[in-house]
Design a protein around this motif. Sequence first.
Motif, PDB file in Angstrom:
ATOM      1  N   SER A  41       3.056   0.786  14.793  1.00  0.00           N
ATOM      2  CA  SER A  41       3.804   0.442  13.580  1.00  0.00           C
ATOM      3  C   SER A  41       3.543   1.451  12.473  1.00  0.00           C
ATOM      4  O   SER A  41       2.448   2.014  12.372  1.00  0.00           O
ATOM      5  N   PHE A  42       4.566   1.639  11.634  1.00  0.00           N
ATOM      6  CA  PHE A  42       4.392   2.392  10.393  1.00  0.00           C
ATOM      7  C   PHE A  42       4.654   1.445   9.239  1.00  0.00           C
ATOM      8  O   PHE A  42       5.678   0.760   9.197  1.00  0.00           O
ATOM      9  N   LEU A  43       3.712   1.387   8.298  1.00  0.00           N
ATOM     10  CA  LEU A  43       3.849   0.553   7.109  1.00  0.00           C
ATOM     11  C   LEU A  43       3.832   1.452   5.885  1.00  0.00           C
ATOM     12  O   LEU A  43       2.934   2.307   5.746  1.00  0.00           O
ATOM     13  N   ILE A  44       4.796   1.288   5.003  1.00  0.00           N
ATOM     14  CA  ILE A  44       4.898   2.123   3.813  1.00  0.00           C
ATOM     15  C   ILE A  44       4.393   1.345   2.601  1.00  0.00           C
ATOM     16  O   ILE A  44       4.585   0.126   2.506  1.00  0.00           O
ATOM     17  N   VAL A  45       3.722   2.041   1.686  1.00  0.00           N
ATOM     18  CA  VAL A  45       3.174   1.401   0.490  1.00  0.00           C
ATOM     19  C   VAL A  45       4.282   1.176  -0.528  1.00  0.00           C
ATOM     20  O   VAL A  45       5.059   2.082  -0.836  1.00  0.00           O
ATOM     21  N   ASP A  46       4.347  -0.035  -1.054  1.00  0.00           N
ATOM     22  CA  ASP A  46       5.331  -0.398  -2.060  1.00  0.00           C
ATOM     23  C   ASP A  46       5.073   0.382  -3.354  1.00  0.00           C
ATOM     24  O   ASP A  46       3.952   0.809  -3.623  1.00  0.00           O
ATOM     25  N   THR A  48       4.786  -0.736  -6.194  1.00  0.00           N
ATOM     26  CA  THR A  48       3.800  -1.437  -7.013  1.00  0.00           C
ATOM     27  C   THR A  48       2.372  -1.129  -6.594  1.00  0.00           C
ATOM     28  O   THR A  48       1.430  -1.405  -7.332  1.00  0.00           O
ATOM     29  N   GLY A  49       2.196  -0.599  -5.382  1.00  0.00           N
ATOM     30  CA  GLY A  49       0.859  -0.353  -4.866  1.00  0.00           C
ATOM     31  C   GLY A  49       0.139  -1.620  -4.458  1.00  0.00           C
ATOM     32  O   GLY A  49      -1.054  -1.580  -4.143  1.00  0.00           O
ATOM     33  N   GLN A  50       0.843  -2.749  -4.444  1.00  0.00           N
ATOM     34  CA  GLN A  50       0.211  -4.031  -4.162  1.00  0.00           C
ATOM     35  C   GLN A  50       0.688  -4.655  -2.858  1.00  0.00           C
ATOM     36  O   GLN A  50       0.281  -5.764  -2.508  1.00  0.00           O
ATOM     37  N   ALA A  51       1.556  -3.966  -2.133  1.00  0.00           N
ATOM     38  CA  ALA A  51       2.066  -4.494  -0.875  1.00  0.00           C
ATOM     39  C   ALA A  51       2.448  -3.339   0.035  1.00  0.00           C
ATOM     40  O   ALA A  51       2.602  -2.195  -0.407  1.00  0.00           O
ATOM     41  N   VAL A  52       2.587  -3.649   1.321  1.00  0.00           N
ATOM     42  CA  VAL A  52       3.116  -2.683   2.275  1.00  0.00           C
ATOM     43  C   VAL A  52       4.297  -3.320   2.987  1.00  0.00           C
ATOM     44  O   VAL A  52       4.371  -4.538   3.139  1.00  0.00           O
ATOM     45  N   ALA A  53       5.235  -2.479   3.407  1.00  0.00           N
ATOM     46  CA  ALA A  53       6.398  -2.949   4.156  1.00  0.00           C
ATOM     47  C   ALA A  53       6.338  -2.350   5.551  1.00  0.00           C
ATOM     48  O   ALA A  53       6.193  -1.135   5.706  1.00  0.00           O
ATOM     49  N   ARG A  54       6.436  -3.205   6.567  1.00  0.00           N
ATOM     50  CA  ARG A  54       6.418  -2.725   7.947  1.00  0.00           C
ATOM     51  C   ARG A  54       7.825  -2.227   8.281  1.00  0.00           C
ATOM     52  O   ARG A  54       8.725  -3.013   8.592  1.00  0.00           O
ATOM     53  N   LEU A  55       8.003  -0.915   8.237  1.00  0.00           N
ATOM     54  CA  LEU A  55       9.330  -0.331   8.428  1.00  0.00           C
ATOM     55  C   LEU A  55       9.650  -0.078   9.884  1.00  0.00           C
ATOM     56  O   LEU A  55      10.815   0.065  10.249  1.00  0.00           O
ATOM     57  N   SER A  56       8.641   0.036  10.717  1.00  0.00           N
ATOM     58  CA  SER A  56       8.896   0.425  12.095  1.00  0.00           C
ATOM     59  C   SER A  56       7.845  -0.183  13.011  1.00  0.00           C
ATOM     60  O   SER A  56       6.650  -0.151  12.707  1.00  0.00           O
ATOM     61  N   THR A  57       8.269  -0.758  14.111  1.00  0.00           N
ATOM     62  CA  THR A  57       7.364  -1.216  15.158  1.00  0.00           C
ATOM     63  C   THR A  57       8.032  -0.945  16.506  1.00  0.00           C
ATOM     64  O   THR A  57       9.157  -1.382  16.727  1.00  0.00           O
ATOM     65  N   VAL A  58       7.370  -0.219  17.374  1.00  0.00           N
ATOM     66  CA  VAL A  58       7.872   0.007  18.728  1.00  0.00           C
ATOM     67  C   VAL A  58       6.819  -0.481  19.702  1.00  0.00           C
ATOM     68  O   VAL A  58       5.619  -0.400  19.443  1.00  0.00           O
ATOM     69  N   GLY A  59       7.269  -1.021  20.816  1.00  0.00           N
ATOM     70  CA  GLY A  59       6.333  -1.491  21.823  1.00  0.00           C
ATOM     71  C   GLY A  59       6.790  -2.791  22.436  1.00  0.00           C
ATOM     72  O   GLY A  59       7.800  -3.391  22.053  1.00  0.00           O
ATOM     73  N   ALA A  60       6.000  -3.260  23.382  1.00  0.00           N
ATOM     74  CA  ALA A  60       6.374  -4.443  24.154  1.00  0.00           C
ATOM     75  C   ALA A  60       6.193  -5.728  23.372  1.00  0.00           C
ATOM     76  O   ALA A  60       6.889  -6.712  23.585  1.00  0.00           O
ATOM     77  N   VAL A  61       5.219  -5.737  22.418  1.00  0.00           N
ATOM     78  CA  VAL A  61       4.933  -6.971  21.690  1.00  0.00           C
ATOM     79  C   VAL A  61       5.963  -7.224  20.614  1.00  0.00           C
ATOM     80  O   VAL A  61       6.486  -8.319  20.452  1.00  0.00           O
ATOM     81  N   GLU A  62       6.264  -6.203  19.855  1.00  0.00           N
ATOM     82  CA  GLU A  62       7.244  -6.338  18.780  1.00  0.00           C
ATOM     83  C   GLU A  62       8.221  -5.182  18.898  1.00  0.00           C
ATOM     84  O   GLU A  62       7.818  -4.038  19.099  1.00  0.00           O
ATOM     85  N   GLY A  63       9.483  -5.439  18.744  1.00  0.00           N
ATOM     86  CA  GLY A  63      10.446  -4.366  18.860  1.00  0.00           C
ATOM     87  C   GLY A  63      11.389  -4.351  17.689  1.00  0.00           C
ATOM     88  O   GLY A  63      11.593  -5.346  17.010  1.00  0.00           O
ATOM     89  N   ARG A  65      13.279  -2.432  14.130  1.00  0.00           N
ATOM     90  CA  ARG A  65      12.839  -2.119  12.777  1.00  0.00           C
ATOM     91  C   ARG A  65      12.581  -3.410  12.022  1.00  0.00           C
ATOM     92  O   ARG A  65      13.362  -4.345  12.064  1.00  0.00           O
ATOM     93  N   GLN A  66      11.475  -3.462  11.305  1.00  0.00           N
ATOM     94  CA  GLN A  66      11.077  -4.672  10.596  1.00  0.00           C
ATOM     95  C   GLN A  66      11.209  -4.462   9.085  1.00  0.00           C
ATOM     96  O   GLN A  66      11.172  -3.352   8.598  1.00  0.00           O
ATOM     97  N   ALA A  67      11.355  -5.561   8.350  1.00  0.00           N
ATOM     98  CA  ALA A  67      11.389  -5.496   6.895  1.00  0.00           C
ATOM     99  C   ALA A  67      10.292  -6.383   6.312  1.00  0.00           C
ATOM    100  O   ALA A  67      10.364  -6.784   5.163  1.00  0.00           O
ATOM    101  N   GLU A  68       9.288  -6.693   7.121  1.00  0.00           N
ATOM    102  CA  GLU A  68       8.205  -7.568   6.681  1.00  0.00           C
ATOM    103  C   GLU A  68       7.408  -6.923   5.564  1.00  0.00           C
ATOM    104  O   GLU A  68       6.986  -5.773   5.657  1.00  0.00           O
ATOM    105  N   ARG A  69       7.184  -7.666   4.478  1.00  0.00           N
ATOM    106  CA  ARG A  69       6.386  -7.177   3.359  1.00  0.00           C
ATOM    107  C   ARG A  69       5.096  -7.980   3.302  1.00  0.00           C
ATOM    108  O   ARG A  69       5.122  -9.206   3.302  1.00  0.00           O
ATOM    109  N   ILE A  70       3.984  -7.268   3.236  1.00  0.00           N
ATOM    110  CA  ILE A  70       2.671  -7.887   3.341  1.00  0.00           C
ATOM    111  C   ILE A  70       1.857  -7.573   2.088  1.00  0.00           C
ATOM    112  O   ILE A  70       1.618  -6.399   1.787  1.00  0.00           O
TER     113      ILE A  70
END
Length: 414
Positions: A41-46, A48-63, A65-70
């Motif tokens: 996965s690649f997660l980019i820093v928001d 605000t510097g207070q969250a990350v967004a999961r922009l990309s996940t490749v693989g068998a578990v998760e497939g 492009r994601q927009a999850e913000r953590i």
Amino acid sequence: MSGAESGLPRLLTAAETAAPVDSVDVVAEDLRRRFEATAVSFLIVDLTGQAVARLSTVGAVEGGRQAERIPMSGSVYEQVIRTQRLYQQATGRGQRVIVPVTNRGDAIGLLELLLPAAPSEDVLKAVGEAAHILAYVVIANGRFTDFYSWGKRSRPPTLAAEIQYQLLPPSLSCEAAQFTLCGNLEPSEELSGDTFDYTVDRDTLHVSVTDPMGHDIGAALAATVLVGALRGARRAGADLAEQARLADRALVAHGHGHATGQLLRVDLPTGRAHLVNAGHPWPLRVRAGVAEVMTCEVDEPFGIGLSGDVPHPYRVQDVDLRPGDRLLMLTDGMFEHRGEEVDLPALLEVTRDLHPREVVLMLTSAVREAAGGRLTDDATVMCLDWHGPQETQRHVSSGADVQQASAERRRRRM
């Protein structure tokens, strides 16, 4: 070729042949196959510097492009961003590895892998190299797509906010042999036009912080004129006084009100620093662990104008800057609407061992919290750590020495 051997040429080729929006996915897929990872996965820093967004996940578990913000607060992601060190953890699904994706101190994001077994030192080194390359991939492809800019935004910006964001430097942080700096803008409910800017020439560091009058689109337009005038003058080789004069004239000519501002110029080979203050709050300095206000002469704000066509003269003042000093430039939004309840000098002393990237976030967050989460004016800070002149850097043929010096400073702060 084993998974631990360098695959950097293949990574670059894969990224360059992919569409800009797919370049990170292609790199992630290459890493997944190379290290037999379950997921990458690649997660980019928001912004605000207070969250990350999961922009990309490749693989068998998760497939896909994601927009999850953590939220990062208290998370392992915050730990990796803060320490800039690799994180490894055994899980029920395999070995979780997280490495920072950073370029010259700009914390772009994180690379996260789920490996089937505990990786060797060679594999971890290769993953770190891939993360470093990934930083360049994101920077290069960000010129051609809005995908990464979208990932940095927690919510759709207003028109004024979009203008304001575009006026900020492409990277909010920068590390070099002589200095480390970072800026942060904590926007108000109605964007107020605050901006900060910097650039590094062969021998000079230029830094500016500006604050136009007003709110919303009017302030954004004033900021556009102001920053454009300052950048144009700077790129034309104008000295500090001329930069200030041209910024003043630009606001007067275009009728966009006035703005306070502070311009700093540091000569890198000698460490000599000079300042222009146009109606702006005084900077703060931390020296030997003690924070204090740096008093200076204050000239009229930009755009005030005088009678007739006689421009206001702006004074260029010497700044006492020594190796080990931390300098903070800020806007008046740091003091307004209960912001004055935050003891900035005390907070600077408490955070003196932290990276400027952490300091600016802590300071602006403290002001927002004091205001109950609703700022009436933008709160902006720029933090500069001056390490000292490094003339020998002219002869460095690669960034290895600079990266090593930056890593050593981070270790001393731990």
